[in-house]
Design a protein around this motif. Structure first.
Motif, PDB file in Angstrom:
ATOM      1  N   PRO A 241       2.698  -2.613   3.788  1.00 42.56           N
ATOM      2  CA  PRO A 241       3.044  -1.316   3.189  1.00 42.56           C
ATOM      3  C   PRO A 241       4.062  -1.434   2.066  1.00 42.56           C
TER       4      PRO A 241
ATOM      5  N   TRP B 135       2.572  -2.437  -1.555  1.00 37.36           N
ATOM      6  CA  TRP B 135       1.535  -1.593  -2.143  1.00 37.36           C
ATOM      7  C   TRP B 135       1.316  -1.867  -3.636  1.00 37.36           C
TER       8      TRP B 135
ATOM      9  N   VAL C  64      -0.839  -4.891  -3.783  1.00 34.43           N
ATOM     10  CA  VAL C  64      -2.179  -4.603  -3.289  1.00 34.43           C
ATOM     11  C   VAL C  64      -2.984  -3.835  -4.331  1.00 34.43           C
ATOM     12  N   ALA C  65      -2.360  -2.819  -4.939  1.00 34.61           N
ATOM     13  CA  ALA C  65      -3.057  -2.032  -5.957  1.00 34.61           C
ATOM     14  C   ALA C  65      -3.407  -2.879  -7.173  1.00 34.61           C
TER      15      ALA C  65
ATOM     16  N   HIS D 144       0.243   0.888 -11.334  1.00 31.23           N
ATOM     17  CA  HIS D 144       0.379  -0.005 -10.176  1.00 31.23           C
ATOM     18  C   HIS D 144       0.046  -1.438 -10.567  1.00 31.23           C
TER      19      HIS D 144
END
Length: 270
Positions: free
Chosen positions: A183, A186, A189-190, A260
């Motif tokens: 988490p 993020w 990950v994005a 992101h």
């Protein structure tokens, strides 16, 4: 003056990059005769645009190609994250013998293109009877060296004190990965999701190797088959319309995730 010059150079580069896409959209909207009018961008026509897009959707199963591409890209991304997140965490935070050598192997793997292991991968899939399946499109990419590297770089900056506190509270190492590290990662990950989806959505080489069934084709392979089949001969507007429909999801996704992407790659480089 230097800032203005830099802005001008960036604008010129943006125009050069975007011009082929603008021309593709213009051709998909223009009547066939307008292509030979001599103008840089042919004038659009509503009836011609409707015919081109309808032709592209009815002459080939373009929506099926796009559905195949979405499923393949989604499964590849899911499996890549499931494997790369624990691997990146282990390389960043768990002390074990050979960690440096293993990280060096990950860096080395970044320099190996898919064309190098293509033949043994193809032979193995053929012996397993997996050609012309989703497995053939997905399996070779489930381990991503770039994802492992990116997550490792991101996780390395995570405070060790938080991890020690989590262990004292009974968290297992996998619980730390999925409930704390991922988490917080993020942006990474994005960023990786954007890169992975674009790369595999646009991939023509590997589907061309393992797919011959029309129903299993991905968007680039389907467009290539549409072009070579002769159905688009004399109708470049329909071919460009297919290109617009295949490209549009990527453009929309990139616009949505661009912040992101920049943030994730910036953190991964630190």
């Amino acid at each position: 003056m230097s800032r203005a010059l830099g802005t001008a150079v960036l604008l010129l580069a943006a125009v050069l990059v975007l011009l082929p896409f603008v021309y593709m959209i213009a051709v998909s909207l223009a009547p066939a005769g307008a292509l030979w009018s001599g103008s840089l961008l042919p004038r659009p026509g509503l009836a011609a645009a409707r015919d081109h897009y309808a032709f592209a959707l009815t002459q080939v199963p373009l929506l099926r190609y796009m559905a195949n591409g979405a499923f393949v890209c989604g499964m590849i991304l899911l499996l890549q994250v499931l494997i790369a997140a624990p691997a990146g965490y282990a390389l960043a935070k768990l002390p074990f013998r050979g960690r440096g050598a293993l990280f060096g192997a990950v860096i080395l793997a970044l320099m190996i293109p898919i064309q190098v292991p293509a033949i043994p991968l193809y032979v193995g899939l053929a012996y397993a009877g997996l050609l012309n399946t989703y497995t053939a499109l997905i399996l070779p990419f489930v381990i991503s060296a770039f994802a492992i590297f990116l997550f490792r770089q991101f996780f390395a900056s995570y405070p060790d004190e938080v991890l020690d506190a989590a262990r004292l509270n009974g968290f297992s190492e996998l619980a730390i990965v999925w409930r704390l590290m991922l988490p917080a990662a993020w942006p990474a990950v994005a960023a990786f999701a954007t890169i992975s989806v674009i790369a595999h959505w646009n991939d023509l080489y590997w589907p061309l190797v393992v797919i011959t069934d029309t129903d299993m084709m991905t968007p680039p392979l389907g467009l290539a088959a549409f072009r070579s089949s002769g159905e688009s001969t004399g109708n470049p507007g329909a071919l460009m319309a297919g290109g617009v429909m295949v490209t549009a999801p990527l453009v929309i996704g990139f616009v949505f995730f661009q912040r992101h992407l920049i943030r994730g790659l910036g953190i991964g480089a630190t």
